[in-house]
Design an enzyme around this catalytic site. Structure first.
Site, PDB file in Angstrom:
ATOM      1  N   ALA A 166      12.697  21.875  25.829  1.00  0.00           N
ATOM      2  CA  ALA A 166      11.750  22.794  25.940  1.00  0.00           C
ATOM      3  C   ALA A 166      11.389  23.384  24.166  1.00  0.00           C
ATOM      4  O   ALA A 166      10.196  23.755  24.258  1.00  0.00           O
ATOM      5  CB  ALA A 166      12.701  24.123  26.431  1.00  0.00           C
ATOM      6  N   ASP A 167      12.357  23.290  23.464  1.00  0.00           N
ATOM      7  CA  ASP A 167      11.703  23.414  22.032  1.00  0.00           C
ATOM      8  C   ASP A 167      10.642  22.576  21.445  1.00  0.00           C
ATOM      9  O   ASP A 167       9.694  22.826  21.084  1.00  0.00           O
ATOM     10  CB  ASP A 167      12.973  23.306  21.035  1.00  0.00           C
ATOM     11  N   ILE A 168      11.012  21.291  22.015  1.00  0.00           N
ATOM     12  CA  ILE A 168       9.951  20.065  21.639  1.00  0.00           C
ATOM     13  C   ILE A 168       8.774  20.491  22.400  1.00  0.00           C
ATOM     14  O   ILE A 168       7.746  20.125  21.658  1.00  0.00           O
ATOM     15  CB  ILE A 168      10.576  18.571  21.902  1.00  0.00           C
ATOM     16  N   GLY A 171       6.769  22.876  20.490  1.00  0.00           N
ATOM     17  CA  GLY A 171       6.560  22.482  18.961  1.00  0.00           C
ATOM     18  C   GLY A 171       5.212  21.408  19.304  1.00  0.00           C
ATOM     19  O   GLY A 171       4.545  21.627  18.629  1.00  0.00           O
TER      20      GLY A 171
END
Length: 392
Positions: A166-168, A171
């Site tokens: 989810a962070d990726i 980003g």
């Protein structure tokens, strides 16, 4: 040699993964990235672990080619220094709590009044407003809210991804949209504001299972390392290990039956025509596959699959990935400096006429004095600021 983003200044108040990953991708293309950190420890991802040669693995991955500037943004003087820096910046990225930038006087309209070409990017868990706007958002929580966990794992055992997906996703979405904003600035000569929500970025990546379950239809079944709709596709046991392969069409199915299973009868069986037909007879096909592969070594199974021109893969661990012969043959590794020594980094771009930046991972506050000098803030002024910070 020039890089696509040479001359672009990115200033980022960032922590964890989503914003640091977005700005590292910009740094790869040549942007100068100044990472603003708290003086008392900096980005908390610096302390996630000590596995990467006595540094945090997440931090080493997402923070190369940056400069570290320590500022106390709880003090007006620290915010004032940051504003001076942002007057000359092209991009400002922040993943502070929703509303925090505005409370610091760093809202996008305020900043653009002093720098009309500034592109601002706010990354948050759920986006401004709405019933979830102020909820805490960590990678696992967004994976769950976006439905990713519900379609990952095995029956009765849903699972999260083994990486911060989810962070990726957030980003990468921020990186792509910032690049688009820089292109658009060439047309308008003005900056823009970008808002990236981790939930919305992840929801975009969930497009296939969402459409699969259109209008209340059942979602894709949990399939472990297999596939919910394509069959056969996934890992199978051999006499001494595991082989992974996948079939995409009837031509590959016929070659698989004839060369790997040595079963011409299955190749011509009308019940197994089309992926839907094969998926409907999964148990019978699995019995035939397991009956053959269980008698073959992994090497023998791979040889048959390769002969049939079926896509295959090895079930690698991290040690095997570090030593992967394809990455070595293509010269994809380069040593970079870190505060504790050096470490290999995967070169992110191949084939271009320019080379990506692969500069050191910064120590906390390593570039503070040099950046203050650029802003013509004297040592005496800096000392006075530090002293005033200790008084309160």
């Amino acid at each position: 040699m020039t890089r696509p983003l040479d001359g672009i200044l990115v200033v980022s108040i960032e922590q964890a993964i989503a914003a640091p990953y977005a700005t590292r991708l910009l740094a790869d293309l040549g942007a100068r990235v100044i990472k603003v950190e708290r003086p008392d420890g900096g980005d908390f991802a610096r302390e996630y672990d000590k596995r990467a040669r006595d540094m945090a693995s997440h931090f080493v991955w997402t923070n190369r080619s940056k400069e570290s500037l320590t500022l106390d943004l709880k003090r007006e003087e620290g915010v004032a220094i940051l504003k001076r820096l942002l007057k000359k910046a092209d991009v400002f990225v922040q993943n502070l709590a929703p509303g925090a930038a505005e409370r610091l006087g760093l809202g996008e309209k305020t900043l653009r009044a002093d720098n009309e070409k500034l592109i601002t990017c706010a990354i948050s868990g759920y986006g401004e407003g709405g019933p979830y706007g102020k909820k805490k958002a960590y990678d696992l929580l967004i994976q769950a809210e976006a439905g990713f966990v519900s379609v990952t794992g095995s029956p009765g055992q849903p699972a999260k991804a083994g990486i911060s997906i989810a962070d990726i996703a957030a980003g990468v979405s921020a990186y792509n949209t910032i690049l688009a904003a820089l292109l658009n600035r060439h047309k308008t000569a003005r900056g823009d504001h970008i808002e990236i929500s981790m939930l919305e970025a992840m929801a975009e990546w969930m497009g296939y299972p969402m459409y699969f379950a259109t209008d209340g239809a059942p979602p894709p079944p949990l399939a472990g390392a297999g596939h919910a709709t394509i069959f056969p596709y996934g890992p199978y046991r051999t006499a001494d290990g595991t082989v992974i392969f996948g079939l995409q069409n009837d031509r590959e199915w016929a070659a698989f039956c004839q060369t790997v299973l040595e079963r011409d009868d299955l190749a011509g069986d009308a019940r197994f025509k089309g992926n839907a037909g094969r998926a409907a007879h999964m148990d019978e096909i699995n019995e035939a596959i397991n009956g053959v592969l269980s008698r073959l070594t992994t090497a023998e199974a791979m040889a048959r699959l390769e002969k049939a021109n079926i896509g295959t893969a090895s079930l690698n661990d991290m040690a095997a990935l570090w030593a992967h012969p394809q990455l070595a043959a293509r010269n994809r590794w380069q040593e970079i400096a870190i505060p504790t020594g050096t470490i290999p980094a995967l070169r992110p771009i191949s084939g271009a006429a320019w080379q990506p930046r692969l500069d050191p991972v910064p120590a906390l506050g390593e570039h503070t004095r040099a950046i203050l000098d650029e802003l013509e803030i004297t040592q005496e002024e800096a000392a006075a600021l530090a002293a005033s910070g200790k008084d309160e």
